[in-house]
Design a protein around this motif. Structure first.
Motif, PDB file in Angstrom:
ATOM      1  N   TYR A  48      -2.972  -5.866  -6.616  1.00 48.33           N
ATOM      2  CA  TYR A  48      -2.284  -4.598  -6.876  1.00 48.33           C
ATOM      3  C   TYR A  48      -2.197  -3.921  -5.520  1.00 48.33           C
ATOM      4  O   TYR A  48      -3.199  -3.470  -4.964  1.00 48.33           O
ATOM      5  CB  TYR A  48      -3.076  -3.766  -7.886  1.00 48.33           C
ATOM      6  CG  TYR A  48      -2.536  -2.376  -8.141  1.00 48.33           C
ATOM      7  CD1 TYR A  48      -1.189  -2.163  -8.393  1.00 48.33           C
ATOM      8  CD2 TYR A  48      -3.387  -1.267  -8.136  1.00 48.33           C
ATOM      9  CE1 TYR A  48      -0.697  -0.893  -8.635  1.00 48.33           C
ATOM     10  CE2 TYR A  48      -2.910   0.005  -8.392  1.00 48.33           C
ATOM     11  CZ  TYR A  48      -1.568   0.188  -8.642  1.00 48.33           C
ATOM     12  OH  TYR A  48      -1.073   1.459  -8.882  1.00 48.33           O
ATOM     13  N   THR A  49      -1.006  -3.851  -4.968  1.00 51.63           N
ATOM     14  CA  THR A  49      -0.830  -3.534  -3.550  1.00 51.63           C
ATOM     15  C   THR A  49      -0.579  -2.055  -3.250  1.00 51.63           C
ATOM     16  O   THR A  49      -0.313  -1.696  -2.106  1.00 51.63           O
ATOM     17  CB  THR A  49       0.350  -4.337  -2.978  1.00 51.63           C
ATOM     18  OG1 THR A  49       1.579  -3.882  -3.577  1.00 51.63           O
ATOM     19  CG2 THR A  49       0.181  -5.826  -3.252  1.00 51.63           C
ATOM     20  N   ARG A  50      -0.657  -1.199  -4.255  1.00 48.36           N
ATOM     21  CA  ARG A  50      -0.298   0.217  -4.063  1.00 48.36           C
ATOM     22  C   ARG A  50      -0.974   0.827  -2.835  1.00 48.36           C
ATOM     23  O   ARG A  50      -2.166   0.619  -2.608  1.00 48.36           O
ATOM     24  CB  ARG A  50      -0.693   1.042  -5.301  1.00 48.36           C
ATOM     25  CG  ARG A  50      -0.406   2.526  -5.107  1.00 48.36           C
ATOM     26  CD  ARG A  50      -0.718   3.337  -6.346  1.00 48.36           C
ATOM     27  NE  ARG A  50      -2.122   3.563  -6.600  1.00 48.36           N
ATOM     28  CZ  ARG A  50      -2.893   4.450  -5.951  1.00 48.36           C
ATOM     29  NH1 ARG A  50      -2.402   5.144  -4.932  1.00 48.36           N
ATOM     30  NH2 ARG A  50      -4.149   4.628  -6.292  1.00 48.36           N
ATOM     31  N   TRP A 106      -9.301  -5.947   0.747  1.00 51.44           N
ATOM     32  CA  TRP A 106     -10.087  -5.439  -0.381  1.00 51.44           C
ATOM     33  C   TRP A 106      -9.246  -5.244  -1.643  1.00 51.44           C
ATOM     34  O   TRP A 106      -9.798  -5.062  -2.730  1.00 51.44           O
ATOM     35  CB  TRP A 106     -10.814  -4.140  -0.017  1.00 51.44           C
ATOM     36  CG  TRP A 106      -9.961  -2.952   0.337  1.00 51.44           C
ATOM     37  CD1 TRP A 106      -9.573  -2.565   1.587  1.00 51.44           C
ATOM     38  CD2 TRP A 106      -9.406  -1.990  -0.562  1.00 51.44           C
ATOM     39  NE1 TRP A 106      -8.805  -1.424   1.524  1.00 51.44           N
ATOM     40  CE2 TRP A 106      -8.696  -1.037   0.213  1.00 51.44           C
ATOM     41  CE3 TRP A 106      -9.448  -1.815  -1.946  1.00 51.44           C
ATOM     42  CZ2 TRP A 106      -8.031   0.050  -0.338  1.00 51.44           C
ATOM     43  CZ3 TRP A 106      -8.779  -0.724  -2.505  1.00 51.44           C
ATOM     44  CH2 TRP A 106      -8.089   0.189  -1.710  1.00 51.44           C
ATOM     45  N   LYS A 107      -7.929  -5.345  -1.522  1.00 55.74           N
ATOM     46  CA  LYS A 107      -7.051  -5.242  -2.693  1.00 55.74           C
ATOM     47  C   LYS A 107      -6.733  -6.608  -3.306  1.00 55.74           C
ATOM     48  O   LYS A 107      -6.030  -6.675  -4.325  1.00 55.74           O
ATOM     49  CB  LYS A 107      -5.729  -4.568  -2.310  1.00 55.74           C
ATOM     50  CG  LYS A 107      -5.858  -3.150  -1.779  1.00 55.74           C
ATOM     51  CD  LYS A 107      -4.483  -2.603  -1.401  1.00 55.74           C
ATOM     52  CE  LYS A 107      -4.571  -1.232  -0.742  1.00 55.74           C
ATOM     53  NZ  LYS A 107      -3.248  -0.732  -0.309  1.00 55.74           N
ATOM     54  N   VAL A 108      -7.218  -7.686  -2.703  1.00 52.52           N
ATOM     55  CA  VAL A 108      -6.830  -9.037  -3.093  1.00 52.52           C
ATOM     56  C   VAL A 108      -7.978  -9.745  -3.795  1.00 52.52           C
ATOM     57  O   VAL A 108      -9.146  -9.557  -3.463  1.00 52.52           O
ATOM     58  CB  VAL A 108      -6.401  -9.844  -1.849  1.00 52.52           C
ATOM     59  CG1 VAL A 108      -5.953 -11.251  -2.230  1.00 52.52           C
ATOM     60  CG2 VAL A 108      -5.297  -9.112  -1.084  1.00 52.52           C
ATOM     61  N   ALA A 109      -7.644 -10.599  -4.774  1.00 46.88           N
ATOM     62  CA  ALA A 109      -8.644 -11.414  -5.470  1.00 46.88           C
ATOM     63  C   ALA A 109      -8.049 -12.782  -5.773  1.00 46.88           C
ATOM     64  O   ALA A 109      -6.819 -12.947  -5.833  1.00 46.88           O
ATOM     65  CB  ALA A 109      -9.085 -10.745  -6.763  1.00 46.88           C
ATOM     66  N   SER A 121      -8.154  -2.488  -6.680  1.00 48.89           N
ATOM     67  CA  SER A 121      -9.540  -2.949  -6.610  1.00 48.89           C
ATOM     68  C   SER A 121      -9.590  -4.462  -6.725  1.00 48.89           C
ATOM     69  O   SER A 121      -9.385  -5.016  -7.809  1.00 48.89           O
ATOM     70  CB  SER A 121     -10.385  -2.321  -7.729  1.00 48.89           C
ATOM     71  OG  SER A 121     -11.687  -2.904  -7.759  1.00 48.89           O
ATOM     72  N   GLY A 122      -9.888  -5.121  -5.627  1.00 45.87           N
ATOM     73  CA  GLY A 122     -10.080  -6.562  -5.668  1.00 45.87           C
ATOM     74  C   GLY A 122     -11.280  -6.935  -6.519  1.00 45.87           C
ATOM     75  O   GLY A 122     -11.258  -7.948  -7.230  1.00 45.87           O
TER      76      GLY A 122
END
Length: 334
Positions: A90-92, A125-128, A278-279
């Motif tokens: 979620y790249t916002r 930190w936004k990536v999982a 939130s990753g």
């Protein structure tokens, strides 16, 4: 290297969306470069495009979309990710998260964060890692809706095992995840939707489904104690949420920014919120999906070139589940 990017240079209807070309981004010290295979479409995309949310920091041109699933093209030294990893995000822009991520205060909506394009550089930190049991098309429909469901129920609604939750808009993108998450938490789930979606919401796991077309929702709820109500529709339905929840109960809304004051008049707690990237939470959602503890909603896919059509479908509000754009045809099922 130039790649395709859909964008708009002024507010307006879906006809403002135009194809353009951009230079491929680089990872630098903090970002992961993702080759986007599929991108989710959400109501916030067209609301921004129409100019309804001008209070958020933004500048033209704007690439719409904040949901992405794809393959890592490049990662910084020491990253948890490597080239070839399947990921989602979620790249916002996190301009409202300066307490947790001070470096994000300067982020704003524009070209860099949008997912209606072939490549994107996202702060790590936004990536999982994407769910292992899904296609990348399915994974692209998770981030915004899944995080909104998770944060609304547990961070804001404080939902606990044994409680009863009312989900207004249970067949939509957020509602579809909320049903499964609430059931997994041990709550009794009452979903509200239209006649055509009753069986779908039951299949997601709702204990009871109320068809708002069959009569007044509050009448159908008589005799039931609602601990938490989650309003994902707004308008009159949002008012039903406030009235339905018990005294001192919690009403969460992603549609009614006046819910705090309106609920307080009824002796209840009202909360509206903006979902945060939130990753860590995306990893939790991936685990729940892979362990079959929550079901994925229906997915309707369109090619990236049909982004205007996808925006229009979302704006009409008749979508069950999630709309997803296939950015690289033939690769979404890798």
């Amino acid at each position: 290297m130039l790649f395709r990017s859909w964008q708009y240079e002024e507010y307006g209807d879906e006809s403002k969306l135009q194809e353009g070309k951009r230079e491929k981004p680089k990872a630098g010290e903090t970002h992961v470069v993702i080759k986007i295979i599929a991108a989710g479409v959400n109501p916030v995309d067209w609301k921004l495009r129409e100019g309804y949310i001008k209070a958020w920091p933004q500048s033209f041109p704007i690439v719409p979309g904040w949901d992405a699933a794809g393959i890592v093209e490049e990662a910084p030294a020491g990253s948890a990710f490597k080239k070839g990893d399947k990921v989602y995000s979620y790249t916002r822009p996190a301009f409202d998260m300066k307490d947790e991520h001070p470096e994000a205060e300067s982020e704003s909506i524009g070209l860099e964060d949008g997912t209606a394009q072939e490549y994107i550089a996202v702060t790590e930190w936004k990536v999982a890692a994407a769910p292992k049991s899904t296609t990348l098309e399915e994974a692209a429909g998770v981030p915004l809706a899944g995080l909104t469901a998770y944060q609304g129920l547990f961070e804001h609604g404080k939902l606990e095992k044994g409680q009863t939750v009312l989900l207004i808009g249970a067949s939509g993108g957020v509602g579809s995840y909320a049903v499964g998450l609430a059931k997994e938490a041990g709550a009794t789930v009452i979903g509200v939707c239209s006649t055509s979606n009753v069986d779908y919401v039951k299949k997601l796991g709702a204990d009871e489904v109320i068809d708002y077309k069959k009569g007044d929702v509050l009448e159908q709820l008589k005799g039931k104690t609602i601990d938490v109500a989650y309003d994902m529709v707004g308008g009159d339905s949002g008012q039903d949420a406030i009235k339905a929840v018990k005294d001192k109960g919690i009403v969460v809304s992603i549609c009614n920014w006046s819910v705090k004051d309106e609920a307080e008049k009824e002796g209840k707690t009202g909360i509206s919120f903006l979902v945060k990237p939130s990753g860590d939470q995306l990893r939790k959602l991936a685990d729940l999906i892979d362990s079959k503890k929550i079901q994925l909603p229906k997915i309707e896919t369109l090619p990236l070139a049909d982004i205007a059509k996808a925006h229009k479908k979302s704006q009409e509000g008749r979508t069950t589940g999630k709309l997803v754009l296939t950015v690289e045809i033939g690769r979404a099922h890798v």
